[in-house]
Design a protein around this motif. Structure first.
Motif, PDB file in Angstrom:
ATOM      1  N   MET A   1      -2.508 -10.674  -8.149  1.00 53.58           N
ATOM      2  CA  MET A   1      -1.827 -11.176  -6.958  1.00 53.58           C
ATOM      3  C   MET A   1      -2.547 -12.368  -6.342  1.00 53.58           C
TER       4      MET A   1
ATOM      5  N   LEU B   1     -11.037 -17.993  -5.679  1.00 54.07           N
ATOM      6  CA  LEU B   1     -10.728 -19.224  -6.424  1.00 54.07           C
ATOM      7  C   LEU B   1     -11.826 -20.263  -6.210  1.00 54.07           C
TER       8      LEU B   1
ATOM      9  N   VAL C   1      -3.426 -14.343  -3.106  1.00 53.66           N
ATOM     10  CA  VAL C   1      -3.545 -13.872  -1.728  1.00 53.66           C
ATOM     11  C   VAL C   1      -3.795 -15.036  -0.767  1.00 53.66           C
ATOM     12  N   VAL C   2      -2.937 -15.133   0.257  1.00 48.46           N
ATOM     13  CA  VAL C   2      -3.110 -16.135   1.306  1.00 48.46           C
ATOM     14  C   VAL C   2      -3.965 -15.527   2.408  1.00 48.46           C
TER      15      VAL C   2
ATOM     16  N   GLU D   1       0.815  -1.215   0.000  1.00 54.43           N
ATOM     17  CA  GLU D   1       0.000   0.000   0.000  1.00 54.43           C
ATOM     18  C   GLU D   1       0.850   1.268   0.000  1.00 54.43           C
TER      19      GLU D   1
ATOM     20  N   HIS E   1      -5.742 -17.796   4.870  1.00 49.87           N
ATOM     21  CA  HIS E   1      -5.930 -18.737   5.977  1.00 49.87           C
ATOM     22  C   HIS E   1      -4.671 -19.554   6.199  1.00 49.87           C
TER      23      HIS E   1
ATOM     24  N   GLY F   1      -6.852   1.457   1.648  1.00 42.37           N
ATOM     25  CA  GLY F   1      -6.097   0.221   1.713  1.00 42.37           C
ATOM     26  C   GLY F   1      -6.565  -0.779   0.666  1.00 42.37           C
ATOM     27  N   LEU F   2      -6.127  -2.011   0.814  1.00 41.43           N
ATOM     28  CA  LEU F   2      -6.445  -3.052  -0.148  1.00 41.43           C
ATOM     29  C   LEU F   2      -7.112  -4.222   0.553  1.00 41.43           C
TER      30      LEU F   2
ATOM     31  N   PRO G   1      -8.732  -8.487  -0.428  1.00 42.30           N
ATOM     32  CA  PRO G   1      -8.952  -9.488  -1.474  1.00 42.30           C
ATOM     33  C   PRO G   1     -10.265  -9.219  -2.184  1.00 42.30           C
TER      34      PRO G   1
ATOM     35  N   ALA H   1      -1.789  -5.233  -8.385  1.00 40.94           N
ATOM     36  CA  ALA H   1      -2.928  -5.676  -7.563  1.00 40.94           C
ATOM     37  C   ALA H   1      -3.846  -6.649  -8.303  1.00 40.94           C
TER      38      ALA H   1
ATOM     39  N   ALA I   1      -0.705 -22.916   4.543  1.00 44.56           N
ATOM     40  CA  ALA I   1      -1.088 -21.580   4.075  1.00 44.56           C
ATOM     41  C   ALA I   1      -1.964 -21.759   2.840  1.00 44.56           C
ATOM     42  N   VAL I   2      -3.123 -21.105   2.844  1.00 46.63           N
ATOM     43  CA  VAL I   2      -4.112 -21.331   1.794  1.00 46.63           C
ATOM     44  C   VAL I   2      -4.354 -20.063   0.982  1.00 46.63           C
ATOM     45  N   VAL I   3      -4.210 -20.181  -0.343  1.00 49.62           N
ATOM     46  CA  VAL I   3      -4.507 -19.077  -1.256  1.00 49.62           C
ATOM     47  C   VAL I   3      -5.961 -19.193  -1.664  1.00 49.62           C
ATOM     48  N   THR I   4      -6.721 -18.116  -1.459  1.00 43.14           N
ATOM     49  CA  THR I   4      -8.159 -18.165  -1.754  1.00 43.14           C
ATOM     50  C   THR I   4      -8.584 -17.151  -2.811  1.00 43.14           C
ATOM     51  N   HIS I   5      -7.750 -16.142  -3.083  1.00 41.36           N
ATOM     52  CA  HIS I   5      -8.116 -15.079  -4.027  1.00 41.36           C
ATOM     53  C   HIS I   5      -6.953 -14.795  -4.973  1.00 41.36           C
ATOM     54  N   HIS I   6      -7.288 -14.250  -6.152  1.00 39.98           N
ATOM     55  CA  HIS I   6      -6.217 -13.942  -7.098  1.00 39.98           C
ATOM     56  C   HIS I   6      -6.180 -12.469  -7.508  1.00 39.98           C
ATOM     57  N   ARG I   7      -6.805 -11.634  -6.720  1.00 41.11           N
ATOM     58  CA  ARG I   7      -6.785 -10.208  -7.041  1.00 41.11           C
ATOM     59  C   ARG I   7      -7.069  -9.402  -5.783  1.00 41.11           C
ATOM     60  N   LEU I   8      -6.521  -8.186  -5.740  1.00 38.91           N
ATOM     61  CA  LEU I   8      -6.817  -7.255  -4.649  1.00 38.91           C
ATOM     62  C   LEU I   8      -7.591  -6.070  -5.213  1.00 38.91           C
TER      63      LEU I   8
ATOM     64  N   PRO J   1      -9.576 -23.699  -3.488  1.00 33.46           N
ATOM     65  CA  PRO J   1      -8.426 -23.058  -2.840  1.00 33.46           C
ATOM     66  C   PRO J   1      -7.138 -23.808  -3.171  1.00 33.46           C
ATOM     67  N   LEU J   2      -6.031 -23.070  -3.161  1.00 32.95           N
ATOM     68  CA  LEU J   2      -4.723 -23.670  -3.425  1.00 32.95           C
ATOM     69  C   LEU J   2      -3.895 -23.632  -2.150  1.00 32.95           C
TER      70      LEU J   2
END
Lengths: 511, 511
Positions: free
Chosen positions: A91, B115, A93-94, A78, A96, B106-107, B109, A88, B92-99, B118-119
């Motif tokens: 990306m 997704l 994003v983790v 940011e 959990h 601020g930013l 997910p 942005a 660690a779990v990736v759940t989103h691919h954009r902010l 989840p990855l």
């Protein structure tokens, strides 16, 4: 007509040909994970060679390797508005840090293990490395800081293509901090030159080094430079970039130092990187309709010995003969390193192996049968000149001793020959006679063979003027690649505006 | 009493001493990202040496390097129940691919970029590599498949400690597939031996190789083997593991091949790994109250030359003298490689540099002042024997030529001396006279100096019997480390059950 080893030719379908080289040469494959590839041993072996040779050059110019975290807290991004704006959208994003049962035999992120602050999987590391620089740098005595990192990065691309654009890729990213803008600019250009000479000397890849136009700058950079290589379909591949970041990141991350006079100043920073994308460039520059041709300096194996085994008692003697040959070759030095010779003893037919190594692009393939052994010979196939003039495979039996005596020179010759061939193609495919925009339209019109690139003069417009140029080019699927550092001076009108030109730029289609 | 270079001694507070070595030797630092460290140039240089030397051994045993995706779809894990059970809590779990903007500057997910599946950021790669094996393997001719990968992995640990247990760490993970269980078991033990000999020969780290008890197996493995090193506080560090996975993963991932008789069989697989944790072991085995002592084979710089510059006209001549010395040393070969000699020209006082290199643990430090140069000498400090008997720093001026002539032998001597010292400490700190559980309790009672480990006989209980042993040991903060491969045969009662013992096990506290 010769039947080539690949199912499709460059001429017929360049894109399908590219995929077939990757698959037939066992370079990489789709992984089942969206946009991510598996890099197989031959592809990874080429990357290891690239790493070793480039790393030597990065260290020789005074840089040290480090390792920084894969995860970057959102708040780090940011701080630099342009930078985050640029990344942005792509990306990973983790959110959990634990999985639990979903009650249906599957798994799901545990709602009670949600991170307070999401973590971004690094798309590039300016923000996290800059934060470290702020800790490390207090005084002018601490400067310059010259750091490099070999790492994986993730950019969530919508359309992916193996090696060229994958969600995860491997790269090196250099990051440096300096006391003055002049020093940082010098570093930026020094590393651009390291990339240029590395591409030419090691990858046999002719490239044009130069500054990118304003609209193609790295998000947050003051100036971005690139090396651009020309693929066999005429398109450009940006094969490496070097950025002068000025004090933009230093400001955002508070990288300050006390100068000799005791005053607090912002540091000037740079960053520069090349990636596994380079392998895509090697394929599209050196590949032919029989597969890849790997320049000897980056070939995992430079000489591959294929014994023509026949499941008879003679095999043992043949293997011994080949082992002695391999040992002799391993004693040689070529292109500044010991020769890498492999004896291929896998259980497969000799012809299958031959064509396997042709497709992989091993620079020299030696076939050794009973008759060769009896005559003290080896049958030599040079991958860079596979066929004789009559279209037959050029496999010549020569005395083993004569081959060994000349093997180092032959590898050096192959490295040089691939470079010259690619260099001539590049030079032949830059049109320098285009003087107006209509000329550009004509050159890239439908149905016209891609000229490669055109070098034109422009007035270096900025702001809305540049936007207009970009739009006009975009309609033709074109972009300004860079301003070649070694281009002649401008001496006429800008092809876009008619104003007096200030420099020459390369325009082309690109990957 | 000698004042040592670190703020705390091993004796006073081993844990604080460990942290101070890491910080004072510039090995690594906290990154600001939870549980992740920054590995600084000296620490990363040691890792690069480990990589190079171990990679050579991994390749010499027939393995090829590849690269597999960082991200693993959840569904891959769900297939092997024990495996996922072992790792689900720390993924660690990736759940989103954009902010997108959170509307408050601020930013956050982007909910529209969630997704579908989840990855997971790989904690280890059995599942994703096994999926590739299933694609690669059809026939017995495709076997064995012998693959290795150098990569970063993530395990979300609650309590982290630099190098020993970090959320992200660097490692190599070998993965192989074989036609028979016997071959796969042989591979498992072969790689255990590669790790053992690598630790001893390169890291000067004495280790005990052996099988882990059932309760300490890798999730999903049939058998797990480890090398265990003893730290100076007597605790064990598991420094590498090798797993025989039987057909468990092959079953889950459908890795089948047609055997020579045309029948479909499951492959047998193995996996094995060592990580940056090894550097923690090197610190806690070889460090002393002045910092780290790096065994020469893994020292980024083996000889560091510190010119005693005085900002006078004499400096230029002194630097030339040192450069010639550096060039002479670079021509030498020690421990199978060219000698790595650094000339330290950073702008700092010579005494500061000396102690900086002492803390970093460079094997040999050469100080060169005007008087040394005039006499054709160098002042030699050997890091493995820093002080004379009278407690003064042992820095002896010797003729430069004599030093150079003996430098390779001195490096080999240091490598050997560190190994012998650690080996003697290990041997002296394994108690073999404990014959009942009371003996174990006595050995590890409060206030008793840690004996290191005890080697006891046991009946190799399984199931509830083993659980009971584990519980009793846990109350004393102890675990069974492994069953040493080279232990004597059992010849008495089990210390836990009184039943006839079948083997000997090492019991100790561990990191």
């Amino acid at each position: 007509m010769i039947k080539r080893a690949l199912p499709v030719t460059r001429e017929a379908d360049f894109s399908a040909w590219y995929q077939s080289v990757i698959s037939e040469a066992d370079l990489a494959e789709e992984s089942g994970v969206r946009g991510c590839m598996v890099i197989r041993p031959w592809g990874y072996g080429i990357w290891e060679r690239i790493q070793r040779l480039l790393d030597d050059r990065i260290k020789a110019t005074g840089h040290e390797n480090c390792y920084f975290p894969l995860f970057i807290p959102l708040s780090y991004f940011e701080k630099e508005a342009e930078h985050v704006e640029g990344f942005a959208k792509e990306m990973a994003v983790v959110t959990h840090h634990r999985l639990i049962s979903d009650g249906k035999g599957g798994l799901t992120p545990d709602p009670s293990a949600k991170l307070e602050e999401p973590l971004v999987v690094r798309p590039t590391s300016e923000t996290v490395i800059g934060t470290a620089f702020a800790r490390w740098i207090q005084s002018w005595r601490d400067l310059p800081v010259l750091i490099n990192q070999w790492a994986n990065v993730v950019r969530w691309e919508m359309r992916t293509r193996m090696f060229l654009r994958t969600s995860e890729f491997l790269w090196q990213e250099g990051h440096t901090a300096h006391a003055t803008a002049a020093e940082a600019r010098e570093e930026t250009l020094k590393m651009l030159e390291v990339y240029r000479s590395f591409a030419e000397d090691c990858l046999a890849l002719p490239v044009v080094a130069g500054e990118k136009p304003e609209n193609e700058r790295f998000p947050g950079a003051v100036a971005t430079y690139s090396i651009e290589a020309m693929m066999q379909d005429g398109k450009a591949l940006q094969a490496g970039t070097s950025h002068f970041l000025g004090t933009n990141f230093a400001q955002a991350q508070n990288i300050r130092f006390q100068n000799a006079a005791g005053e607090l100043e912002l540091a000037n920073t740079t960053s520069w990187g090349v990636s596994t994308r380079m392998i895509g460039g090697v394929i599209m520059v050196h590949g032919d309709d029989d597969g890849l041709r790997v320049p000897p300096r980056i070939a995992p194996w430079q000489v591959v010995i294929v014994p023509m085994l026949r499941d008879t008692d003679e095999d043992a003697a043949l293997i011994d003969y080949c082992k002695a040959l391999q040992a002799d070759l391993a004693k040689l030095s070529a292109l500044g390193e010991p020769v890498r010779a492999l004896l291929d003893l896998k259980p497969a037919k000799a012809a299958t192996k031959r064509w396997g190594w042709v497709k992989k692009g091993a620079p020299i393939i030696l076939e050794v049968g009973g008759r060769d052994m009896a005559g003290g010979n080896v049958s030599v196939i040079r991958r860079d000149r596979l066929y004789r003039e009559d279209g037959k495979l050029d496999s010549a039996a020569v005395a083993q001793e004569a081959f060994t005596a000349g093997a180092a020179a032959m590898l050096e010759e192959i490295q040089g020959a691939l470079h010259v061939e690619a260099r001539q193609r590049l030079e032949a495919n830059i049109a320098r006679d285009v003087t107006d925009f209509t000329g550009i339209e004509r050159a890239f019109a439908e149905g016209v063979k891609n000229p490669g690139w055109v070098e034109v003069q422009w007035s270096k417009p900025t702001g809305p003027g540049l936007d207009k140029v970009v739009e006009r080019l975009k309609a033709l699927k074109l972009t300004v690649r860079n301003v070649p550092s070694d281009a002649a001076a401008a001496d006429g009108p800008c092809v876009f505006t008619g104003d007096p030109a200030v420099e020459r730029v390369l325009v082309g289609r690109a990957y």
